[in-house]
Design an enzyme around this catalytic site. Sequence first.
Site, PDB file in Angstrom:
ATOM      1  N   GLU A  66       7.086   0.215   5.572  1.00 55.61           N
ATOM      2  CA  GLU A  66       8.198  -0.675   5.207  1.00 55.61           C
ATOM      3  C   GLU A  66       9.407  -0.480   6.117  1.00 55.61           C
ATOM      4  O   GLU A  66      10.498  -0.930   5.801  1.00 55.61           O
ATOM      5  CB  GLU A  66       8.594  -0.451   3.738  1.00 55.61           C
TER       6      GLU A  66
ATOM      7  N   LYS B 261       7.583  -7.949  -9.525  1.00 52.98           N
ATOM      8  CA  LYS B 261       6.874  -8.331  -8.296  1.00 52.98           C
ATOM      9  C   LYS B 261       6.019  -9.553  -8.609  1.00 52.98           C
ATOM     10  O   LYS B 261       5.049  -9.455  -9.375  1.00 52.98           O
ATOM     11  CB  LYS B 261       5.958  -7.198  -7.848  1.00 52.98           C
TER      12      LYS B 261
HETATM   13  P1  PGA Z   1       3.407  -1.381  -2.754  1.00 52.15           P
HETATM   14  O1  PGA Z   1       4.655  -0.436  -2.852  1.00 52.15           O
HETATM   15  O2  PGA Z   1       3.863  -2.720  -2.368  1.00 52.15           O
HETATM   16  O3  PGA Z   1       2.528  -0.717  -1.717  1.00 52.15           O
HETATM   17  O4  PGA Z   1       2.757  -1.372  -4.121  1.00 52.15           O
HETATM   18  C1  PGA Z   1       5.872  -0.853  -3.393  1.00 52.15           C
HETATM   19  C2  PGA Z   1       6.239  -0.072  -4.646  1.00 52.15           C
HETATM   20  O5  PGA Z   1       5.474   0.794  -5.108  1.00 52.15           O
HETATM   21  O6  PGA Z   1       7.296  -0.320  -5.222  1.00 52.15           O
HETATM   22 ZN    ZN Z   2       6.887   1.258  -6.897  1.00 51.92          ZN
END
Ligand code: PGA
Ligand code: ZN
Length: 426
Positions: free
Chosen positions: A203, A335
């Site tokens: 990231e 998300k």
């Molecule tokens: P991921 O990580 O997109 O790989 O799930 C983001 C998070 O855990 O917040």
């Molecule tokens: Zn997370």
Amino acid sequence: MTIQSILARRIWDSRGRPTVEVEVVNADGTRGLGMAPAGASRGTREAVELRDGGQRFRGLDVQQALRGIEREIAPALIGRDAADQAGIDAALVGLDGTPNKSRLGGNALIATSLAVLHAAAAQARQPLWQYLAQGQPVQLPLPQVQVFGGGAHAGRRVDIQDFMVIATGARSFAQAMEMTAEVYRAAGEIMASRGALAGVADEGGWWPNFSRNEEALDTLVHAIVKAGYIPGDDVAIALDIAASEFGHGGRYRLGLDQEELDTDGLCERLLQWLERYPIVSIEDPLAEDDEAGLVAFTRAAGQRVQVVGDDYLVTSAQRVRAAAGLGACNCVLVKPNQAGTVTETKAALDAARELGYATIVSARSGETEDVAIVHLATGWNAGQLKVGSFARSERMAKWNEGIRLESRTPAPAGYAGRAALAPVGA
Ligand code: PGA
Ligand code: ZN
């Protein structure tokens, strides 16, 4: 106005892996583009990404997902009104027909759902955030920005996944970005001066060349000071422990520190960190299967810091309600691709708000140039936004979009700032 055509194509995410893009074209010629992001540290109850398997692109190709959009989703949606998000999302869920969206794929569904949303905003001739706000006063979100990336995003070089900062002293989104830029740079300089600089993780956070998890925390505090800020006052720390990645059944294996802790032991360790470091937010402190641990940790720390549920809550209104009944967490990570449709994502956010939980709209470790989540965080007045680090354009595109929204007319009603953090009024 009706949807005239729906196109699906394979594009490539920020890790260079295949992902799904959907383009919705309305009869008036306006369009919407939706792209599916992809997680690496996923909750087991997330909407399932449909991947082809086999040899091609290490099994990650999305041809089946694209075929499902072309053969089933497009015929069902053409002729419907893009403004009917709830109706369209219900149709998507019904078409898929599985509880975890495994038949047509959560990736196919979220790309379609987001494309429909974008098309509806375009049809209304409004920026997405404003279309979502529906005339209500909304604020730009408080950003959580990664400085060191670890866990599944950095070959498990350190156990903890995200070492982040929150510019709690900033009075605008743009100022939060300025402060974050200085801290990110200072952290890189510290790593370079130690001969520990080794590029960045998935990231965009600095590669975590540390021998202990605490060393990363010490370095983060050092970086805040080196940048000229007061830790905890101007700039505070946020962690995503992502404990589901190294713990199951109440046993946690900290590879870097070469020890195994039980639930109480990990809680104790984290509570020590809360004493020693200016931490204001901690995500997935225990694994998704450790509900009793999450309740205990929230009881011990939830009056002082934000306790965020990601893998445990998986953007599910039903799971948020169950957690609230038990007293687990005080903030929900939102998300869209965990839920699979825009409507279900919004339902999780609404449930959180109703129950007094704070909310953070979040990107995934595998991202695209799509900036929709900035509009969702703002238009839904979520209060907080998590996008990853302060490098790589799939991240910077989102931060820059926040700056644009803040400076354009019409602009959101203001900036949420540190008041967005749970517990409220802490
Ligand atoms: P991921 O990580 O997109 O790989 O799930 C983001 C998070 O855990 O917040
Ligand atoms: Zn997370």
